[in-house]
Each structure stands twice: as structure tokens, then as C-alpha cells.
Scaffold this motif. Sequence first.
Motif, PDB file in Angstrom:
ATOM      1  N   GLN A 162      -5.095   4.371   4.520  1.00  0.00           N
ATOM      2  CA  GLN A 162      -5.198   3.243   3.596  1.00  0.00           C
ATOM      3  C   GLN A 162      -4.182   2.158   3.922  1.00  0.00           C
ATOM      4  O   GLN A 162      -4.473   0.964   3.819  1.00  0.00           O
ATOM      5  CB  GLN A 162      -5.011   3.732   2.161  1.00  0.00           C
ATOM      6  N   ALA A 168      -6.977   0.510  -1.694  1.00  0.00           N
ATOM      7  CA  ALA A 168      -6.768   1.619  -2.623  1.00  0.00           C
ATOM      8  C   ALA A 168      -8.085   2.150  -3.188  1.00  0.00           C
ATOM      9  O   ALA A 168      -8.172   3.307  -3.605  1.00  0.00           O
ATOM     10  CB  ALA A 168      -5.850   1.187  -3.763  1.00  0.00           C
ATOM     11  N   SER A 170       0.831  -1.208   0.000  1.00  0.00           N
ATOM     12  CA  SER A 170       0.000   0.000   0.000  1.00  0.00           C
ATOM     13  C   SER A 170       0.862   1.254   0.000  1.00  0.00           C
ATOM     14  O   SER A 170       0.587   2.218  -0.728  1.00  0.00           O
ATOM     15  CB  SER A 170      -0.935  -0.002   1.215  1.00  0.00           C
ATOM     16  N   ALA A 201      -5.075  -1.675   4.846  1.00  0.00           N
ATOM     17  CA  ALA A 201      -4.471  -2.827   4.174  1.00  0.00           C
ATOM     18  C   ALA A 201      -3.877  -3.799   5.192  1.00  0.00           C
ATOM     19  O   ALA A 201      -4.060  -5.018   5.091  1.00  0.00           O
ATOM     20  CB  ALA A 201      -3.395  -2.359   3.189  1.00  0.00           C
ATOM     21  N   ASN A 206      -3.986  -4.665  -0.666  1.00  0.00           N
ATOM     22  CA  ASN A 206      -3.569  -3.341  -1.133  1.00  0.00           C
ATOM     23  C   ASN A 206      -4.558  -2.783  -2.146  1.00  0.00           C
ATOM     24  O   ASN A 206      -4.963  -1.616  -2.058  1.00  0.00           O
ATOM     25  CB  ASN A 206      -2.175  -3.419  -1.759  1.00  0.00           C
ATOM     26  N   GLY A 260      -0.356   4.803  -0.947  1.00  0.00           N
ATOM     27  CA  GLY A 260      -1.466   4.796  -0.002  1.00  0.00           C
ATOM     28  C   GLY A 260      -1.298   5.837   1.091  1.00  0.00           C
ATOM     29  O   GLY A 260      -0.181   6.132   1.516  1.00  0.00           O
TER      30      GLY A 260
END
Length: 402
Positions: A311, A358, A302, A315, A354, A307
Motif C-alpha cells: 500500500q 488504504a 501511508s 501511494a 494515502n 499501510g
Amino acid sequence: MKSIRELYRIGTGPSSSHTMGPRKAAEMFLQKHPDAASFQVILYGSLAATGKGHMTDVAITDTMQPHVPVEIIWKPQIFLPFHPNGMTFMSFDSDKRQTDEWTVFSIGGGALAEEGENRIDSPDIYEMSTMTQILHWCEQTGKSYWEYVEQCEGKDIWEYLANVWGTMKEAILRGLDAEGVLPGPLNLRRKASSYYIRSKGYKDSLRSRGLVFAYALAVSEENASGGKIVTAPTCGSCGVLPAVLYHLQKSREFSDARILRALATAGLIGNIVKNNASISGAEAGCQAEVGVACSMASAAASQLFGGTPAQIEYAAEMGLEHHLGMTCDPVCGLVQIPCIERNAYAAARALDANIYSAFTDGHHRVSFDKVVEVMKQTGHDLPSLYKETSEGGLAKNYQPMD
């Protein structure tokens, strides 16, 4: 919270808790008693139940036997209260009188501890030890997780991580080139090289997944054969993170600097779990090994793809959440079935985590810290036959081929 140097340990397989930890303990006891005439080592619980398959006795005797005789005593039915991986070292003089006794525990990832959480490692260097705290820090400062690692560890951490990354890549390349049968009664053939070659014949999507499988298998097979690997966070789960990072660097041309930052973030994730729960299969099942490795790789991927801190946290949460309850039931006590395949599947799952994160803004209902808490409780609730004793699950009643 300890340094990530204590999480990423460079050593030889097949098990961080059953091989690396006991070897380190034997070295320490031998150094303390260089004049002893003989030693005796009692292995308890999970350490005794799967010790022969994990080469625990070999790790200890190879360390002590060149100096003086050592006797190994196996007590798989006795579980010491502090941790399932207990061992007692005793030294004797020439008159066979006992001169010292030391009980120590291999608590996962090659780390040792004495009774009462007295870990035999480096001092605590991280002030914050939960994901919630660190995520808030990132949002307030505008910095990334890897920058928090650098702040706590110092700039020399990059040199150490460069060595870690070099060792990971070497394990992949050796594993891709190696063929033949892995040691032990299972007569399990190496698969990494064939997966690598076959993946080349597919188009983009399947080729990508096949390569990830091949890289994870390569490292895990090197570990199973006693090769040089990096605990990430353990030997049994050492193939997940290298596979994800190597694949992304090869396919997306990420620089080594960015890979090392991803390694730092992954190490932070593993460290949080190690500090607040466990990375020991003997204590919490395979969720604590392959599950945590998947979480680390998910966060690393990520970050590489840009990311946000939220995020990345999401993940990592998914990588661990979807391994909750996974048992540790190695067939014949070897780090082969189902361990090797689990590394390959977890590497693919990390890439999926991931992608999923996203598509979101990073906000979700169940936090990473909550999943870590649940994982710890789930591990405590699992019966001992599902925690690296080879007495249940896939390992039960399995008869190896002649």
C-alpha cells in the motif's frame, strides 16, 4: 544508492540546484585556490536562464567576493551535454594568467556532479536501488521500508533525521508567523498566516485541508525569501513533506519516533527517483521536484496510517504518476509562481493518495519503478523551454507589476 543525508540537505533557499549547489561548488573551488587573485564563473543553460531570479550569482559572489574579485558570465543559450545546470570556474593569478579550470554540474537537490556521473557526494551505501527489490525484501523479511534505511544507514541516521524534522518544523512556525511581501519583482504577498487563521473558522474537513495548505505555504514562502529549509527532495518542493507530516502529527498525535520513521521511508522513495531518474527541474521539469515530493509525502502518510509495504508503494506511485508531464516554468525565474501554490496542492494530493491506497490491497498494474522510468523519459522529451528556463509556459511574456 547514496545516503538520504544527500537528499535531505539543510540550507537556505530559494533553489537547491541554482543556489545551494553553486554555493557549494564555489566553496570547493575557493578552498582549492586560496591564493588566487581573481575568479571567473561561467553559468550555462538553465543555470544562467533563471540564475538571477534564483540568486545564483549572489550565492557565488557572497562566497568568493569577500576574498578576491569574481566575475559572473551568463550563457543561457549554451547547454552542456551532461546536464542543463553547468558551470565553469576559472582561477587567475596576479598577472591575470589562468591557473585552473573546473566544470561542474548542479544536478538537483543541492548535489554536484562532474562529467561522467561522478557525483561529488558520499559513497553508495544501499545495495538495492529499485522499489521492486525493496518491496520484495520487505515482504520476505516482514520488515518495513524504514528498517531497510536503518540497516543501510546505521542507527545514527535517527539523530540526523531528528535535526531534519526540527528544521522543518521551525520553517513552518516561522512561515506561519511571517507577513509581508516576498523578495523580487512579482510583489507577491505571503499567504500562509492568513490561510492558517481562516482555516480555524471552518469545520473539520475544510479546516484540515486549510491547515495543510497553510503549512505548505509557510515552508515554501520561507524558501522563497531565502530562509532555512530542508530539501525534500529540493528547495522548490520543500513545503510538501513537512506540511503533511506536521499536520498528521498535530491532528493525530503521532510521536516523533513515528514521524522520523516516516521521514526515513519518504527519503528512501526520493532516493530511488534521484538514483534512477532525476529530481532536477532543469533536467526533467517540475514532475521531478513537486511530483517526487508528493510521492515521498504519500508514502510517509501511508506508513503513518499503518499501510502495508504494498500500500505504501501504491501511494508513492500515485503521488508521482499524477504529476507526470508537469513543466517547470517559474515566472521571472523566481521560486514563487507557480511553485508555492504547487507545494500546497501536492500536500493535499499526497493525503488523498494515502486514502486511495488504504482502500485497496496494494496491488495495481503500473509499478512505482515503471512510473519513475516514464517520468525520466517524459523529462527528456520535454523541450528545454519547459525545464526551468522561464522561456515558456506560465513564465512566457509575463510582465511583473511595477
